[in-house]
Motif scaffolding. Structure first.
Motif: not given
Ligand code: SF4
Length: 336
Positions: A60-84
């Motif tokens: 779970f992230v609050e900022d898309l730009d932090t995904i790359e820093a996750l050690p094992d992240s893939g390229d798929t992001v899911i937007f939450s039920a609340h909308g973006i």
């Protein structure tokens, strides 16, 4: 004195939007080769987020730009039920992320209305309970230049204008939209105040407050006359859950929030449930029902003769599973 009777609100707990969003994460976590990332809490409940996080297949992230820093992240992001907001969607595309949009269709409907009215030159008065709520941020993001946030009755400040004093550029071109999870009664009163001040205010014919919000509030009102106190299982950041808590307190006189059954110990130590023979229980649209059953089991252990009454109807609504959207352009994942 022990609790003799429990009235379980029905409906309570998961709504169709929450079921759809959680299933989208679970399926993606199984299907994708690498762990998936969810932007914001998929739904506003700590237990749900903890359970999905177990095993390391979901981040779970609050900022898309932090995904790359996750050690094992893939390229798929899911937007939450609340909308973006569109800005988040754009950023995901710029980062080359594949997206799964688990926004509840009832939130998407409000986004569609916001875009339509903004295109037609209206000012949108968006009623919400917090300028920081993810749904409010997302809806406002569809038409930031045209939107003025208005606090639902009794909730102003921190970016929310008071409905009694809010100023608008053109009272003849004005529409009101709302967050989906507010108090039904307070929202109606807020719209009345605005309508009295701005008679030309357009109120869309279909309610923006969602069916689940209304049904859970109605269930609390039905039970309240029969109980000495209410327990509401909700996380503090669940808007619909906190509105249930306020309503339960207003209707029954006493209401307490629980995250899980473990919180009962503190209530009992404080004597909060002293004298309570008949107890109402409800839960937010994002609270798993096994947490409610744990609470019932606790009172049954204290009183094997406990009566559990469950009246009302379950909802029969399902939302379609969201599709995965690949980036429209094969941009490298630059994370600039
Ligand atoms: Fe959708 Fe209503 Fe559930 Fe929110 S509470 S996810 S708007 S159905």
């Amino acid at each position: 004195m022990t609790v003799e009777r429990i009235h379980l609100a029905k409906p309570r707990g998961f709504c169709a939007g929450v079921v759809m969003a959680i299933q989208a994460v679970e399926k993606a976590a199984v299907r994708e080769e690498k762990p998936v990332t969810v932007y914001h809490s998929i739904v506003h409940n700590h237990t749900v987020v903890e359970r999905l996080s177990e095993g390391g297949r979901v981040h779970f992230v609050e900022d898309l730009d932090t995904i790359e820093a996750l050690p094992d992240s893939g390229d798929t992001v899911i937007f939450s039920a609340h909308g973006i907001s569109p800005a988040v969607r754009e950023r995901a595309r710029a980062l080359g992320l594949s997206t799964i949009d688990a926004t509840c269709p009832l939130v998407t409907k409000v986004h569609t209305e916001a875009k339509k009215y903004a295109r037609e030159g209206y000012t949108i008065l968006l009623i919400g309970d917090s300028a920081k709520h993810q749904e409010v941020i997302g809806t406002r993001g569809e038409a930031p230049e045209n939107t003025i946030l208005v606090g639902v009755l009794g909730k102003t400040g921190a970016g929310l204008h008071d409905p009694h004093t809010v100023e608008v550029p053109d009272p003849e071109r004005l529409v009101v939209l709302t967050q989906t999870t507010l108090s039904v009664d307070d929202t109606r009163k807020t719209i009345e105040i605005l309508k009295n001040r701005f008679p030309a205010l357009v109120v869309p014919p279909s309610e923006d407050l969602c069916y689940a919000t209304k049904n859970r509030q109605d269930a609390v009102k039905n039970i309240a006359p029969q109980v000495d106190a209410f327990l509401v299982l909700t996380s503090t950041h669940s808007s619909n859950g906190m509105r249930l808590l306020e309503l339960a307190e207003a209707e029954a006189g006493r209401a307490y929030r629980l995250e899980t059954a473990a919180d009962l110990q503190a209530l009992e130590q404080n004597g909060d449930l002293d004298g309570v023979r008949s107890l109402g229980i409800t839960s937010a649209a994002s609270t798993p029902d096994d947490l409610v059953q744990d609470v019932v089991a606790h009172f049954r252990r204290l009183n094997p003769e406990l009566q559990v009454i469950e009246e009302g109807e379950w909802e029969n609504i399902e939302f379609r599973e969201p599709k995965k959207i690949l980036p429209t352009q094969a941009l490298p994942r630059t994370m600039q």
